[in-house]
Each structure stands twice: as C-alpha cells, then as structure tokens.
Design a protein around this motif. Structure first.
Motif, mmCIF file in Angstrom:
data_model
loop_
_atom_site.group_PDB
_atom_site.id
_atom_site.type_symbol
_atom_site.label_atom_id
_atom_site.label_comp_id
_atom_site.label_asym_id
_atom_site.label_seq_id
_atom_site.Cartn_x
_atom_site.Cartn_y
_atom_site.Cartn_z
ATOM 1 N N ALA A 131 0.831 -1.208 0.000
ATOM 2 C CA ALA A 131 0.000 0.000 0.000
ATOM 3 C C ALA A 131 0.863 1.253 0.000
ATOM 4 N N MET A 132 1.909 1.262 0.824
ATOM 5 C CA MET A 132 2.754 2.447 0.897
ATOM 6 C C MET A 132 3.498 2.662 -0.412
ATOM 7 N N VAL A 133 3.923 1.569 -1.051
ATOM 8 C CA VAL A 133 4.596 1.712 -2.340
ATOM 9 C C VAL A 133 3.619 2.287 -3.367
ATOM 10 N N SER A 134 2.346 1.830 -3.304
ATOM 11 C CA SER A 134 1.341 2.386 -4.216
ATOM 12 C C SER A 134 1.163 3.876 -3.991
ATOM 13 N N LEU A 135 1.233 4.305 -2.742
ATOM 14 C CA LEU A 135 1.052 5.725 -2.464
ATOM 15 C C LEU A 135 2.251 6.544 -2.905
ATOM 16 N N GLY A 136 3.403 5.880 -3.067
ATOM 17 C CA GLY A 136 4.590 6.603 -3.487
ATOM 18 C C GLY A 136 4.446 7.219 -4.866
ATOM 19 N N GLN A 162 6.006 4.092 -15.244
ATOM 20 C CA GLN A 162 7.005 3.066 -14.940
ATOM 21 C C GLN A 162 6.773 2.466 -13.567
ATOM 22 N N MET A 163 6.489 3.340 -12.578
ATOM 23 C CA MET A 163 6.324 2.839 -11.222
ATOM 24 C C MET A 163 5.151 1.874 -11.129
ATOM 25 N N ILE A 164 4.028 2.224 -11.777
ATOM 26 C CA ILE A 164 2.899 1.322 -11.630
ATOM 27 C C ILE A 164 3.115 0.021 -12.388
ATOM 28 N N SER A 165 3.878 0.080 -13.483
ATOM 29 C CA SER A 165 4.121 -1.172 -14.196
ATOM 30 C C SER A 165 4.910 -2.144 -13.342
ATOM 31 N N ILE A 221 14.223 -2.028 -7.765
ATOM 32 C CA ILE A 221 15.125 -1.035 -8.358
ATOM 33 C C ILE A 221 14.371 -0.193 -9.388
ATOM 34 N N ALA A 222 13.512 -0.855 -10.161
ATOM 35 C CA ALA A 222 12.755 -0.107 -11.168
ATOM 36 C C ALA A 222 11.744 0.823 -10.508
ATOM 37 N N GLU A 223 11.186 0.374 -9.408
ATOM 38 C CA GLU A 223 10.194 1.158 -8.696
ATOM 39 C C GLU A 223 10.803 2.437 -8.161
ATOM 40 N N SER A 224 12.040 2.374 -7.708
ATOM 41 C CA SER A 224 12.650 3.576 -7.161
ATOM 42 C C SER A 224 13.330 4.396 -8.240
ATOM 43 N N LYS A 225 13.076 4.030 -9.489
ATOM 44 C CA LYS A 225 13.566 4.802 -10.626
ATOM 45 C C LYS A 225 15.057 5.030 -10.566
ATOM 46 N N ARG A 226 15.781 3.984 -10.165
ATOM 47 C CA ARG A 226 17.229 4.079 -10.199
ATOM 48 C C ARG A 226 17.732 3.404 -11.449
ATOM 49 N N ALA A 227 18.952 3.755 -11.851
ATOM 50 C CA ALA A 227 19.542 3.102 -13.008
ATOM 51 C C ALA A 227 19.604 1.610 -12.766
ATOM 52 N N PRO A 228 19.458 0.762 -13.782
ATOM 53 C CA PRO A 228 19.323 1.180 -15.168
ATOM 54 C C PRO A 228 17.925 1.591 -15.602
ATOM 55 N N PHE A 229 17.040 1.921 -14.643
ATOM 56 C CA PHE A 229 15.675 2.263 -15.025
ATOM 57 C C PHE A 229 15.386 3.727 -14.801
ATOM 58 N N ASP A 230 16.374 4.605 -14.906
ATOM 59 C CA ASP A 230 16.142 5.959 -14.442
ATOM 60 C C ASP A 230 15.864 6.948 -15.559
ATOM 61 N N LEU A 231 15.271 6.503 -16.645
ATOM 62 C CA LEU A 231 14.991 7.460 -17.722
ATOM 63 C C LEU A 231 14.104 8.629 -17.302
ATOM 64 N N PRO A 232 13.099 8.431 -16.464
ATOM 65 C CA PRO A 232 12.268 9.578 -16.074
ATOM 66 C C PRO A 232 13.035 10.704 -15.427
ATOM 67 N N GLU A 233 14.145 10.394 -14.785
ATOM 68 C CA GLU A 233 14.895 11.498 -14.215
ATOM 69 C C GLU A 233 16.301 11.524 -14.789
ATOM 70 N N ALA A 234 16.385 11.075 -16.028
ATOM 71 C CA ALA A 234 17.689 10.975 -16.682
ATOM 72 C C ALA A 234 18.407 12.303 -16.616
ATOM 73 N N GLU A 235 19.530 12.278 -16.001
ATOM 74 C CA GLU A 235 20.187 13.546 -15.742
ATOM 75 C C GLU A 235 20.608 14.268 -17.002
ATOM 76 N N GLU A 261 14.034 4.616 -0.740
ATOM 77 C CA GLU A 261 13.531 3.433 -1.439
ATOM 78 C C GLU A 261 14.606 2.387 -1.579
ATOM 79 N N VAL A 262 15.857 2.831 -1.816
ATOM 80 C CA VAL A 262 16.960 1.858 -1.846
ATOM 81 C C VAL A 262 16.989 1.089 -0.538
ATOM 82 N N ALA A 263 16.913 1.844 0.566
ATOM 83 C CA ALA A 263 16.959 1.200 1.875
ATOM 84 C C ALA A 263 15.762 0.292 2.086
#
Lengths: 368, 165, 118
Positions: A131-136, A162-165, A221-235, A261-263
């Motif tokens: 539930a908390m991840v859904s609220l994120g 991406q997060m919901i997928s 890892i994909a949920e927290s939008k970190r590489a290699p899935f970080d296109l939404p916040e691609a620097e 989220e990593v933690a």
C-alpha cells in the motif's frame, strides 16, 4: 507505558531510516568513485581547512545536507502553490512509514518485559508495504503536475507509468513469498526463517523462492527509478525530470525518497529472503551449532547481534544496488516498459503457479 | 471519552469534508486528491469495524490504483479548472432537490431504526485467513465471475484505447 | 497494544519529521526574489504555449487501466496465498481457473499489441 515503548520503537525505526539514507548518500558518492577509479568527494572541510586533519566522511555527510537545506526555496510563479508544497511531503511520508513495519530485531528483554523490535506489529505487514509503495506514485504525479512545466510533466507521467508497471511484478513476487510462509506478518516471516534445513543450512527465503528474490529486487530497483531504469529522471536528458522546479529542502526530500527506497528494497529483501535479523544458529539463549556445541549468551547481546546482522544485510543489498547503478547502461523507455510487462509479469505469474503446485506436492515444505 | 467515539467523529468530519471538496472544488486535481483523503477515511472506518484485510485492500486498489488512473485522465486531458457556472438554473435546482430528498430519507432511516441485537464475531473476524476461507468456499461463484469481469474490462479498455489511436 | 494505535503514533511522528524537513529551506534559506528565478525552466527560452493545452498519448491511460486490472488480480491472490494450505488442491484449482482466465486476457492484449511502444 505502552505508548512510550511504542513511541521509542517508532523513533528507532525512523532513525534507522534516516541514518541509512544519509550514509547511503556518502556511500553512493564514494562507492561510485571506487567503481570509476577516481577519488570522489573529499573537499568538504571544517572551518576552511583550519584543522590539520580532514574528517573525511563526516564532512561530506554534514556538508551535503546542510547545503541543500539552506538553499533558497523557489516556487515558480506559474506553479500551483499548494501542490508544489504538498508533493515532496507526499513523496516522503509513505516511505518513512514503510520502515515502521520492518522488524529490525527479535525481542529485547528489558526489565522483565519482552519488547518486539518492530515499530508496528501489523498482521498484514506485506500488504501494508504494498500500500505504501502504491502511495509513493502520488509524489511523482503531483510533483510533476504542480510545476506546470513541460519537462517536469513529461518526466512525471513517464515516471509514474514506470512505477505502476513494476508494482505488479513486485506484488507477484510478494505473493510467492506469502505462499511459502502462509502469513503476511513480516516479523513472523523473519522468525520462521530461523529453522534449519537438514540440520545445517538456515532456512532462508532465498532457498525457497530464488526467482521471487530476483523479481523483487529488480522490480524494486525499477520502482525507485534508479539506473538502469532511471529514464524519467535521466540527468542528461530531462534535466531532472519531475524534480526540475524544486529547490532547497523540497529537492532534498525528493532525492531522499530515492535513497529511502533503496533502503526499503534492501530491508524488504533481507527480511523476506535472507532471514532479516536472523544470525545463523543463534537463538534467544545463545548459539546452538549443528555439531552439538552450545554457547550461552545473555539476551541483550543476542539482541545486539541480531540488530547488527540486520543492518549489515541491509547495507550489503544497498551496496549491490549501488553497484548495479554504476555498472549498467540505461534502458530506453520502451525497453523498460516491455521488460516490466512482457518479461517480469509472466515470470511472476509462472513463479506463483509453480510455487503453489510444488508446495502442495511436497507436503512438508516450510510453514510451521 | 471512549477512544472509539473520538475516532469516529474525527473520521466522520474528515470524510465529509474531503468528499465535499471532491465534489465541489473547481480544480479537478484537487478534487482527485480530496478523493484520496476520503478513501483513506473509509479505510480507517474499515479498521474500526475489524475488517483489516479490506482496509488495506482499499488503500492498495482504490487510493493507490484507481485514483492514479483518475489523475492520469485529468492530466492527460488537461482539464481546465471549472469556470463558475452560468445559467442552467434548472439543473442545479433539480440536483439540490434530489440531494435534499435523499438526505432526508437517509437521516430518517438512521434515526428511526433501532440497532440490532449484538452478536459475537469470531476471534479473527476480518482477518485474511477468514476472508480466504469464506471467499474460496461459500463465495466461489462471485470470485470466478470476477475474473471474467476483469477479462472483459481488459479487452474493453484495449478496444476503446486503440480505436482512438 | 493495538497495532493500529502504534501505526497512528508512527504516522504522526513521520508526518512531523516530513513537515519539518519541508519547511527547513523556508526557515534556513535566503530570500532574494528576482524575476528570473520564478520562470519555468526551458533552457533559457520563454516557455512556448501552455501546458494545459498539450495532449499526451493515450498509451499512458491504457497502462494505468491495465495496472488496475492486474493489481486487482494480485489482490485476490493474497487471501488465497495465506490460506493456501488449508484450501488444498481444490483451492489451487479455483485459483488456477482465475489465473487462467486472466492469463488468456494477458495473451490477448500481448497479441493485439497493447503492450507495445510504451
């Protein structure tokens, strides 16, 4: 009295969350430097170099947050003020709360009372985490929309899609874990991993559900939008995606949500698949080695060992996530979505089906 | 004061306030977020009624998935905040009248009816295990029909979305 | 102690810490308003057109709907997973029918191409 104990465990859980986050900031910078064969951040110093020695990590850990928190807070004129203030709060609050259900130890015996080392002993722990991840997702959606900026909006829509997928893949991995243990309570699952298989090997979740472990880790890892899935916040591409129009402490809250989220993923993985706070062969009264050797240990030391074991395991998984970030190239957005829907989802479904069939065939397979 | 009563009043006030905001506010994004708040209050009420599993599922499915869909639709259609209504007094009068009639009905029903005789619920009422036992034995048919319903929804969504493309 | 009371205490604590963090910049940071700072970032050019008029592809909407459907499926799986040993082979058969129908749905949307290009 109960309220005070509950407040103390809540405080400890929140402190663990915050400390791990701050440490992760430094570990990420130094770790990535290590991987990339460079020195990393070492310029921060106290009093402009007055002291003859450099306090190293302490400087960076103090300097980074202080810098972010003392920057000017800018709300763009065209932005929606209420939502602009609300978005970072909504991004961070569910993540803080997730740590409340993670057990960081067995029990601590103080003054004749056994205190369960879990801030909130919810019987539906895993569902609460889901539930908390859904609220994120709301933090991302509201954050991008509030800025009223094209970059931010595009970043937030892609990020939330991406997060919901990947939430689906996560949910499926968690279903297989629940199949194995028959309970949704995280402390219960951690306790059930204290048994031994064939008298020697600790019955950690990874031996029963290896595929679910990989699935949860990747989806996390994909949920927290970190590489290699970080296109939404691609620097290098979208400036900072949905975080573009935020400055100062609000931006630090978004960055914090990344590390929290990593933690969380690390904490979830250890609790569900690697025994949580379990130390192999350690029970509440001491060590019971398979050969018959028993070492009695006072209960407070046992608790300390368990908490240390939990923290060590969490850091191992945080380090693995940092390693993955700095070694793999970024996935393109359509590759990312294809991976989530066409690879992880069918694998998750197949894993649930196979675990269910296997569980019924091998009658004595885990559970009590 | 009984903590249950305090909780009920807090939740009641918050849920009515957020529901009113969801209906009356002009900015659709604010309405969707107020809806999330209202759904949270419903989840709290479920907890107060010992329906623990349903409370969590309410947050996961409703607040976490369905309102996300609403927000996507609002943002992707770039809905403008509503202009204040002009003219069309007939519709407004009719809707207010219907709302008043409904309100009077519900209020009367609530005030006249007497609470039923209290009955004991089993110890783990509302827990996941109980729900599972009941769902997969007595209520099997609705459960299987749900899967068909979801299938229809999937196909319908794909057909409608692709026709637009 | 009722776990939900503990949850309330936790939520209050987390909310408080999050709120303090949120206002830190306002308290500690400087205030030097200047017109340029309040413009939206678009690499130096003034923003073209309004965000409110832009249209976005429908595939994001489709992703959200498919997410809801699969989320509901997963949510049905949880009670089954908890009571799965008591329900035995019969429960497995029921769940297999449920998952089978939805797997057919997944195959259909895969074939039709609804999962492409997102």
């Amino acid at each position: 009295m109960d309220v005070i104990i509950s407040f103390c465990t809540a405080l400890v859980a929140l402190l663990i969350c915050l400390q791990v986050t701050v440490l992760l900031l430094w570990i990420e910078r130094k770790g990535s430097a290590l991987i990339q064969d460079r020195v990393g951040a070492n310029r921060a110093n106290l009093f402009g170099g007055l002291l003859p020695f450099n306090l190293g990590i302490v400087n960076t850990m103090m300097a980074d947050p202080l810098k972010l928190l003392t920057k000017e807070d800018i709300v763009p004129a065209a932005a929606d003020r209420l939502l602009h203030w609300l978005a970072p709060w909504v991004a961070v609050f569910p993540l803080f709360l997730t740590f409340a259900v993670v057990p960081f130890g067995d029990v601590i015996v103080v003054g004749g009372r056994e205190i369960n080392l879990q801030a909130v002993a919810l019987s539906g722990g895993i569902l609460f985490v889901l539930a908390m991840v859904s609220l994120g997702v709301y933090g991302v959606i509201v954050g991008g929309w509030a800025s009223n900026s094209r970059y931010a909006f595009l970043g937030s829509v892609r990020g939330s899609a991406q997060m919901i997928s990947y939430e689906i893949a996560m949910g499926l991995a968690l279903v297989s874990v629940v199949l194995t243990y028959g309970t949704l309570d995280l402390q219960e699952i951690a306790r059930l991993q204290g048994r031994l298989m064939w008298g020697v090997v600790p019955a950690w979740g990874v031996f029963y559900q290896p595929i679910a472990f990989v699935l949860l880790f990747i989806a996390g890892i994909a949920e927290s939008k970190r590489a290699p899935f970080d296109l939404p916040e691609a620097e290098s591409e979208l400036v900072a995606g949905f975080q573009t129009e935020y400055s100062g402490s609000k931006m630090s809250m978004f960055m914090m949500s990344d590390f929290i989220e990593v933690a969380i993923i690390a904490a979830l993985t250890t609790t569900l698949f690697f025994g949580g706070w379990q130390v192999p062969f350690l029970y509440r009264d001491g060590f019971h080695f398979p050969g018959g050797l028993t070492v009695a240990i006072p209960s407070l030391i046992v608790t300390l060992l368990q908490i240390v074991s939990f923290l060590v395991k969490v850091f191992v998984f945080c380090w693995i996530q940092i390693l993955i970030r700095w070694s793999l190239p970024r996935l393109r957005y359509d590759q990312l979505m294809a991976f989530g829907w066409k690879k992880l989802l069918p694998v998750g479904l197949a894993n649930v089906a196979a675990s269910a069939v296997l569980g019924l065939l091998l009658e004595g397979w885990t559970r009590t | 004061m009984d903590p249950d009563v305090i909780l009920f009043w807090v939740v009641a006030v918050l849920s009515v306030a957020s529901a009113l905001t969801a209906v009356l506010h002009r900015n659709p994004v604010y309405c969707a977020l107020a809806l999330v708040m209202a759904l949270f209050q419903v989840a709290v009420m479920f907890v107060a009624l010992d329906a623990h599993l349903i409370a969590l599922l309410q947050v996961i499915v409703y607040a976490g998935a369905i309102v996300v869909l609403f927000l996507f639709v609002i943002m992707l259609l770039s809905l403008e905040p509503d202009a204040p209504p002009r003219g069309r007094y007939g519709m407004r009068a009719a809707s207010i009248m219907i709302a008043v009639v409904l309100g009077v009905e519900i209020g009367t029903a609530a005030l006249i009816s007497e609470p039923g005789a209290p009955f004991r619920v089993p110890f783990d009422f509302g827990s996941t295990r109980m729900v599972a036992q009941s769902l997969f034995t007595e209520h099997l048919l609705p459960f299987e029909l749900t899967s068909v319903l979801l299938l229809v929804a999937m196909i319908g969504a794909v057909v409608m979305a692709r026709r637009r493309a | 102690m009722n776990p939900y009371a503990a949850l309330l205490i936790n939520a209050a604590l987390c909310g408080l810490v999050a709120t303090i963090l949120l206002f830190m910049s306002r308290i500690l940071g400087r205030r030097r308003p200047s017109k340029v700072k309040y413009e939206i970032f678009e690499t130096g050019n003034p923003p073209i057109g309004s965000l409110r008029g832009t249209r976005f592809p429908v595939k994001f909407y489709l992703t959200a709907i498919l997410f809801i459907i699969f989320d509901i499926e997963i949510v049905f799986m949880y009670p089954w997973a908890v009571a799965y040993r008591e329900l035995g082979w019969f429960g497995l058969a029921e769940m297999a029918a449920f998952m089978g129908i939805l797997a057919v749905g997944l195959a259909y949307i895969w074939r039709v191409g609804a999962l492409e290009w997102d």
